[in-house]
Design a protein around this motif. Structure first.
Motif, PDB file in Angstrom:
ATOM      1  N   ASP A   1       0.844  -1.201   0.000  1.00  0.00           N
ATOM      2  CA  ASP A   1       0.000   0.000   0.000  1.00  0.00           C
ATOM      3  C   ASP A   1       0.880   1.253   0.000  1.00  0.00           C
ATOM      4  N   HIS A   2       1.966   1.188  -0.734  1.00  0.00           N
ATOM      5  CA  HIS A   2       2.946   2.274  -0.791  1.00  0.00           C
ATOM      6  C   HIS A   2       2.321   3.602  -1.188  1.00  0.00           C
ATOM      7  N   ASN A   3       1.339   3.571  -2.106  1.00  0.00           N
ATOM      8  CA  ASN A   3       0.692   4.808  -2.561  1.00  0.00           C
ATOM      9  C   ASN A   3      -0.658   5.029  -1.881  1.00  0.00           C
ATOM     10  N   GLY A   4      -0.902   4.289  -0.793  1.00  0.00           N
ATOM     11  CA  GLY A   4      -2.160   4.440  -0.066  1.00  0.00           C
ATOM     12  C   GLY A   4      -3.190   3.389  -0.385  1.00  0.00           C
ATOM     13  N   VAL A   5      -3.015   2.671  -1.501  1.00  0.00           N
ATOM     14  CA  VAL A   5      -3.928   1.598  -1.913  1.00  0.00           C
ATOM     15  C   VAL A   5      -3.074   0.390  -2.300  1.00  0.00           C
ATOM     16  N   ASN A   6      -3.521  -0.806  -1.981  1.00  0.00           N
ATOM     17  CA  ASN A   6      -2.772  -1.991  -2.358  1.00  0.00           C
ATOM     18  C   ASN A   6      -2.605  -2.077  -3.871  1.00  0.00           C
ATOM     19  N   ASN A   7      -1.355  -2.153  -4.315  1.00  0.00           N
ATOM     20  CA  ASN A   7      -1.045  -2.336  -5.724  1.00  0.00           C
ATOM     21  C   ASN A   7       0.144  -3.280  -5.854  1.00  0.00           C
ATOM     22  N   ILE A   8       0.421  -3.705  -7.083  1.00  0.00           N
ATOM     23  CA  ILE A   8       1.478  -4.668  -7.342  1.00  0.00           C
ATOM     24  C   ILE A   8       2.754  -3.925  -7.747  1.00  0.00           C
ATOM     25  N   TYR A   9       3.862  -4.321  -7.134  1.00  0.00           N
ATOM     26  CA  TYR A   9       5.161  -3.709  -7.410  1.00  0.00           C
ATOM     27  C   TYR A   9       6.172  -4.789  -7.802  1.00  0.00           C
ATOM     28  N   ARG A  10       7.184  -4.361  -8.538  1.00  0.00           N
ATOM     29  CA  ARG A  10       8.255  -5.281  -8.958  1.00  0.00           C
ATOM     30  C   ARG A  10       9.598  -4.607  -8.701  1.00  0.00           C
ATOM     31  N   PHE A  11      10.459  -5.307  -7.970  1.00  0.00           N
ATOM     32  CA  PHE A  11      11.773  -4.762  -7.616  1.00  0.00           C
ATOM     33  C   PHE A  11      12.870  -5.605  -8.250  1.00  0.00           C
ATOM     34  N   SER A  12      13.826  -4.927  -8.894  1.00  0.00           N
ATOM     35  CA  SER A  12      14.957  -5.607  -9.523  1.00  0.00           C
ATOM     36  C   SER A  12      16.211  -5.376  -8.686  1.00  0.00           C
TER      37      SER A  12
END
Length: 287
Positions: free
Chosen positions: A154-165
């Protein structure tokens, strides 16, 4: 000549026992052999391949062997020894929540006083590496694919999908859901996840070409002013000095002295089941 090969790779002996049991059922038609000793495959019409589970899949020897079996009829069987692959000591103040294999290294999320962070233990062991420093956000549903890590936050306030390299330190936001996206699996050409909509949860499949791919700064997370103010107050209350050698006398509670402090005595009831089943659509209609 035997037309069936039973090839196996065994670390603790479990896979070998299964392979020997198969061979014992029809040994006159089969050849039993360790996978790494197999050379000629042309004379076999059917190949049984047994392997032990390594990081959720076949061990390295078996993976290389399977690549040679194109065009062959194969039967796979696997065993899991249930033995620890690796044990690591976590520093005080960190609570591991999820893990994922990243090649030969182990990536994991952990909670600390500062919040949730992403870490990695190198294949050679040693010092734990911080991939994303702890901040007051959620990180869950950690997955690994193609050398990168996918997770929900919830980095932007809402649960979303992130990808880290980890290779270049790039963090990308893949979805822009207004109500929430979670539990993602990134396939070869598609991202499959669960999306929250006004009518409830539904599965979503999005081609990679249509994903957001928005580069974000991890430290620039969504702020909650009220929650942060309450946290400051809580910390201040926790810092209030208490002298164990000077106990305060207990006093009786008198309701008459607290008539206008409604929170201290007024009963409050609510239907939890109705709240838990409510959707955004039902709330707006009833409002």
């Amino acid at each position: 000549m035997a037309q069936i090969l039973i090839a196996y790779s065994s670390r603790t002996g479990n896979t070998k026992k299964v392979a020997e049991a198969l061979y014992g059922a029809a040994e006159d038609k089969c050849v039993l052999m360790e996978t790494e000793k197999v050379e000629n495959l042309d004379c076999y019409d059917l190949i049984f391949v047994g392997y032990w589970v390594d990081k959720g899949g076949p061990d390295k020897i078996s993976r290389e062997f399977l690549q040679k079996l194109e065009g062959k009829r194969i039967v796979l069987f696997q065993t899991d020894s249930r033995e620890p692959v690796r044990t690591l000591a976590i520093p005080d103040g960190l609570q591991v929540t999820e893990t994922a294999w990243l090649g030969d290294s182990l990536a994991f999320t952990a909670l600390s006083e500062e919040g949730s962070g992403l870490y990695r233990l190198p294949a050679t062991g040693g010092k734990i590496e911080t991939l994303l420093p702890p901040i007051p956000v959620k990180i869950n549903h950690l997955r690994s694919s193609n050398g990168a890590l996918t997770f929900t936050s919830d980095h932007n306030g809402v649960n979303n999908i992130y990808r880290f390299s980890p290779a270049d330190g790039t963090l990308l936001q893949l979805t822009e859901s207004h109500y929430g996206a979670t539990d993602a699996t990134l396939e070869d050409s598609t991202l499959v996840y669960t999306a929250l909509t006004p009518s409830g949860h539904r599965p979503v499949s999005t081609p990679k070409r249509d994903l957001l791919y928005k580069e974000v700064c991890w430290e620039n997370y969504h702020r909650y002013p009220v929650a942060e103010a309450l946290s400051v107050q809580e910390a201040a209350l926790g810092a209030f000095p208490i002298d164990p050698d000077d106990p305060q006398p207990a006093t009786s509670y008198v309701k008459a002295d607290h008539l206008f402090r409604f929170h201290s005595w007024a009963p409050l009831y609510f239907d939890y089941d109705k709240i838990a089943e409510a959707s955004f659509e039902s709330v707006t209609k009833e409002a």
